[in-house]
Design a protein around this motif. Structure first.
Motif, PDB file in Angstrom:
ATOM      1  N   LYS A  71       0.851  -1.187   0.000  1.00  0.00           N
ATOM      2  CA  LYS A  71       0.000   0.000   0.000  1.00  0.00           C
ATOM      3  C   LYS A  71       0.888   1.240   0.000  1.00  0.00           C
ATOM      4  O   LYS A  71       1.952   1.252   0.620  1.00  0.00           O
ATOM      5  CB  LYS A  71      -0.897   0.009   1.244  1.00  0.00           C
ATOM      6  CG  LYS A  71      -1.845  -1.173   1.332  1.00  0.00           C
ATOM      7  CD  LYS A  71      -2.628  -1.131   2.639  1.00  0.00           C
ATOM      8  CE  LYS A  71      -3.524  -2.343   2.765  1.00  0.00           C
ATOM      9  NZ  LYS A  71      -4.263  -2.355   4.073  1.00  0.00           N
ATOM     10  N   GLY A  72       0.450   2.275  -0.676  1.00  0.00           N
ATOM     11  CA  GLY A  72       1.222   3.515  -0.764  1.00  0.00           C
ATOM     12  C   GLY A  72       1.572   4.074   0.601  1.00  0.00           C
ATOM     13  O   GLY A  72       2.676   4.583   0.811  1.00  0.00           O
ATOM     14  N   SER A  73       0.649   3.966   1.537  1.00  0.00           N
ATOM     15  CA  SER A  73       0.877   4.519   2.880  1.00  0.00           C
ATOM     16  C   SER A  73       2.012   3.805   3.593  1.00  0.00           C
ATOM     17  O   SER A  73       2.664   4.385   4.475  1.00  0.00           O
ATOM     18  CB  SER A  73      -0.403   4.423   3.713  1.00  0.00           C
ATOM     19  OG  SER A  73      -0.830   3.070   3.826  1.00  0.00           O
ATOM     20  N   GLU A  74       2.269   2.551   3.219  1.00  0.00           N
ATOM     21  CA  GLU A  74       3.330   1.789   3.891  1.00  0.00           C
ATOM     22  C   GLU A  74       4.718   2.307   3.530  1.00  0.00           C
ATOM     23  O   GLU A  74       5.684   2.075   4.256  1.00  0.00           O
ATOM     24  CB  GLU A  74       3.202   0.309   3.531  1.00  0.00           C
ATOM     25  CG  GLU A  74       1.965  -0.338   4.145  1.00  0.00           C
ATOM     26  CD  GLU A  74       1.757  -1.772   3.712  1.00  0.00           C
ATOM     27  OE1 GLU A  74       1.300  -2.583   4.544  1.00  0.00           O
ATOM     28  OE2 GLU A  74       2.033  -2.089   2.536  1.00  0.00           O
ATOM     29  N   LEU A 105       5.604   5.227   3.735  1.00  0.00           N
ATOM     30  CA  LEU A 105       5.942   6.309   4.656  1.00  0.00           C
ATOM     31  C   LEU A 105       6.973   5.875   5.695  1.00  0.00           C
ATOM     32  O   LEU A 105       7.586   6.710   6.360  1.00  0.00           O
ATOM     33  CB  LEU A 105       4.676   6.811   5.364  1.00  0.00           C
ATOM     34  CG  LEU A 105       3.645   7.522   4.474  1.00  0.00           C
ATOM     35  CD1 LEU A 105       2.393   7.843   5.272  1.00  0.00           C
ATOM     36  CD2 LEU A 105       4.246   8.795   3.888  1.00  0.00           C
ATOM     37  N   SER A 112       2.327  -3.437  10.282  1.00  0.00           N
ATOM     38  CA  SER A 112       2.121  -4.436   9.236  1.00  0.00           C
ATOM     39  C   SER A 112       3.437  -5.104   8.868  1.00  0.00           C
ATOM     40  O   SER A 112       4.520  -4.554   9.090  1.00  0.00           O
ATOM     41  CB  SER A 112       1.512  -3.799   7.976  1.00  0.00           C
ATOM     42  OG  SER A 112       2.479  -3.030   7.279  1.00  0.00           O
ATOM     43  N   MET A 156       5.572  -3.100   6.324  1.00  0.00           N
ATOM     44  CA  MET A 156       6.316  -1.992   6.919  1.00  0.00           C
ATOM     45  C   MET A 156       7.536  -2.496   7.682  1.00  0.00           C
ATOM     46  O   MET A 156       8.570  -1.839   7.723  1.00  0.00           O
ATOM     47  CB  MET A 156       5.403  -1.161   7.820  1.00  0.00           C
ATOM     48  CG  MET A 156       4.343  -0.396   7.050  1.00  0.00           C
ATOM     49  SD  MET A 156       3.368   0.725   8.083  1.00  0.00           S
ATOM     50  CE  MET A 156       4.489   2.091   8.270  1.00  0.00           C
TER      51      MET A 156
END
Length: 228
Positions: free
Chosen positions: A50-53, A55, A141, A144
């Motif tokens: 996921k794109g947010s991961e 970060l 996750s 991450m």
């Protein structure tokens, strides 16, 4: 160019101490092999990203930068009982070997005093980075966790490669590349004996030097006069 007797004498003594079988390319190669193999393994474990991961990448860079700064400033340049061996290797050996105006290595055998021992790279790649990754896997996750581990390992590899570049002889292509040139200049300023315990502790990027007020800059081209 005036060469101080103490630095030249220390270099001669240190080189005599280095074992004949030492090979700088083998040392660097082992660092590359361990770092890239473990980092690649971590990256290949990522599934359904996921794109947010992503970060976690700047977070990993920030964490490494902080550890780099703290270990250099408070373990490498302060004689503490717990980190006395690191202090001896860094302040005692590294800064005695590279002291103005002798700031460049002369052969790959001198990489023995530039690169960390291979076992430290192994410790970071097989224990410290995975430990950070396992924590994030547990809290957030698995993706991450793997990204954090890879980020930490690759940051350490960048540290090692940049450090070799910083001590390349004057005129080497590394000192002509923008950003690399300025980072090398900051590190060479740090090697001034009057500043080594107070300024420019970051090697990869001077973030915490700036934040904590230990950043020091001298204009490029003036360093020949900026010595002991």
């Amino acid at each position: 160019m005036l060469i101080t007797h103490d630095t030249a004498a220390f270099r001669k003594q240190y080189r005599a101490y280095v074992q004949r079988r030492y090979n700088g390319w083998l040392h660097l190669g082992s660092v590359l092999l361990i770092s890239l193999t473990v980092a690649a393994y971590c990256i290949l474990q990522i599934r359904g990203l996921k794109g947010s991961e992503l970060l976690v990448i700047p977070l990993g860079i920030l964490v490494y930068n902080a550890v780099e700064y703290a270990s250099h400033r408070w373990a490498g340049h302060k004689k503490l009982k717990l980190t006395s061996l690191f202090y001896k290797r860094h302040t005692g050996d590294h800064h005695s070997f590279f002291s103005a105006p002798l700031l460049s290595f002369e052969s790959t055998r001198d990489w023995r005093i530039v690169l960390f021992p291979t076992y430290l790279t192994a410790f970071i790649a097989f224990f410290l980075a995975p430990l950070c990754g396992f924590f994030l896997t547990w809290v957030v996750s698995e993706n991450m966790g793997f990204i954090m581990a890879a980020t930490m390992i690759l940051n350490h590899l960048a540290y090692e490669l940049l450090h070799v570049g910083y001590h390349q002889p004057e005129g080497h292509w590394f000192h002509k590349v923008p950003v690399f040139r300025e980072l090398a200049h900051l590190h060479r300023i740090h090697h001034h004996r009057k500043l080594m315990k107070t300024h420019n502790f970051n090697l990869t990027f001077p973030l915490f030097d700036i934040l904590l007020g230990t950043f020091h800059w001298e204009p490029l081209g003036t360093f020949d006069d900026f010595r002991d």
